[in-house]
Design an enzyme around this catalytic site. Structure first.
Site, PDB file in Angstrom:
ATOM      1  CG  ASP A  10      -1.817   1.224   1.290  1.00 55.12           C
ATOM      2  OD1 ASP A  10      -2.419   1.549   0.255  1.00 55.12           O
ATOM      3  OD2 ASP A  10      -1.897   1.876   2.346  1.00 55.12           O
ATOM      4  CD  GLU A 151       0.368   6.897   6.050  1.00 54.04           C
ATOM      5  OE1 GLU A 151       1.509   6.918   6.527  1.00 54.04           O
ATOM      6  OE2 GLU A 151      -0.170   5.853   5.613  1.00 54.04           O
ATOM      7  CG  HIS A 187      -4.625   4.998   4.510  1.00 58.17           C
ATOM      8  ND1 HIS A 187      -4.097   4.458   3.367  1.00 58.17           N
ATOM      9  CD2 HIS A 187      -3.574   5.531   5.196  1.00 58.17           C
ATOM     10  CE1 HIS A 187      -2.786   4.677   3.348  1.00 58.17           C
ATOM     11  NE2 HIS A 187      -2.445   5.321   4.450  1.00 58.17           N
TER      12      HIS A 187
HETATM   13  N1  DGL Z   1      -4.664   3.159   1.097  1.00 56.45           N
HETATM   14  C1  DGL Z   1      -4.732   3.575  -0.245  1.00 56.45           C
HETATM   15  C2  DGL Z   1      -6.024   3.329  -0.900  1.00 56.45           C
HETATM   16  O1  DGL Z   1      -6.624   2.338  -0.545  1.00 56.45           O
HETATM   17  C3  DGL Z   1      -3.924   4.730  -0.688  1.00 56.45           C
HETATM   18  C4  DGL Z   1      -4.279   6.048  -0.129  1.00 56.45           C
HETATM   19  C5  DGL Z   1      -3.364   7.117  -0.670  1.00 56.45           C
HETATM   20  O2  DGL Z   1      -2.148   6.905  -0.646  1.00 56.45           O
HETATM   21  O3  DGL Z   1      -3.854   8.150  -1.121  1.00 56.45           O
HETATM   22  O4  DGL Z   1      -6.477   4.035  -1.757  1.00 56.45           O
END
Ligand code: DGL
Length: 270
Positions: A10, A151, A187
């Site tokens: 990820d 984050e 996330h």
């Molecule tokens: N966790 C990711 C998703 O599922 C990425 C989020 C990101 O880096 O903007 O989209």
């Protein structure tokens, strides 16, 4: 049977929502996790950049002899759709397994989809849901502030900043009366409790990380790739920036201390 690790990646912490579930449903499997913390977020970047990053991440995992790759990232799954064709091992993203469950969960046929800007722009979830059941009404909403909040460790349901941002993004979905919401970015399950507390517990929240882990187990079984060891599997964590912030939030989320277990790598070499 195959005792090589499962590779999961990820842009940062989000893919841990799949890892936590994998550890629970496949406790004997070894896992290699890569979080691209040096280049997070992916969801506000161009399609070309997201594709380039996704290929590099997969290449890094393949160096570790993984038997399967999981893009535990809604953005990569929505944008780098050709990644699957270039890999020598089974692969899954998060979109299809999550839609499968959402369609079976909604009762009033109103589903909300939240994700990064790149994911919402691709309409990846919406297309699958509408082709599965054209009667379902889909309401999409991007939530670009959620990833930086997570984050940076803003994950508590009692944090007023977290609640305010959630309310701002999700009010339109509540007004439309959705009974099911897809957490289309991995996330977001990290702030699932907070989302539920703002939206109300009667709204079903579909966790893309969890659904994908369940689907990955199915793929491993079908390909006869499950680990036959009786011992508990190991998880190794790699990031592309300093491990400190990742270790703290990851430890809270995984419910175990992973301090000094996270290694920094240079992803530009892949
Ligand atoms: N966790 C990711 C998703 O599922 C990425 C989020 C990101 O880096 O903007 O989209």
């Amino acid at each position: 049977m195959n005792n090589s690790p499962i590779g999961v990646f990820d842009s940062g912490l989000g893919g841990l929502t799949a890892v936590r579930e994998l550890m629970s449903i496949l406790p004997n499997e070894n896992i290699i996790y890569f979080g691209d913390t040096g280049r997070v977020p992916y969801g506000t970047r161009s399609e070309d950049t997201i594709r380039k990053y996704a290929f590099q991440d997969a290449k890094f995992l393949l160096k570790h002899n993984v038997k399967m790759i999981i893009a535990a990232c809604g953005t990569v799954s929505s944008v780098a759709v050709n990644l699957k064709n270039d890999l020598p091992v089974p692969y899954t993203g998060v979109v299809s397994p999550t839609c499968y469950t959402a369609v079976r969960t909604t009762k009033n046929k109103k589903i909300g989809i939240i994700g990064t800007s790149a994911t919402i722009k691709s309409h990846s979830y919406k297309k699958i849901i509408e082709s599965t059941d054209p009667e379902i009404q889909v309401i999409e909403q991007d939530c670009p502030l959620f990833v930086p909040l997570v984050e940076n460790g803003f994950i508590s349901k009692d944090d007023q900043i977290v609640r305010l941002v959630i309310k701002r993004y999700l009010s339109p979905l509540m007004e439309q009366g959705v009974d099911t919401v897809i957490l289309g970015c991995t996330h977001y399950p990290i702030i699932k409790e907070a989302i539920s507390s703002v939206m109300g517990e009667n709204i079903a929240l579909i966790d893309s990380g969890r659904e994908t882990a369940i689907y990955a187990k199915k793929i491993l079984m079908e390909n006869n790739l499950l680990n036959d060891s009786n011992e508990k599997g190991n998880a190794s964590f790699y990031v592309s920036d300093t491990p400190h912030g990742f270790e703290n939030v990851a430890g809270v989320f995984l419910g175990k201390d992973i301090k000094h277990e996270v290694e920094q790598i240079n992803i530009e070499l892949y």
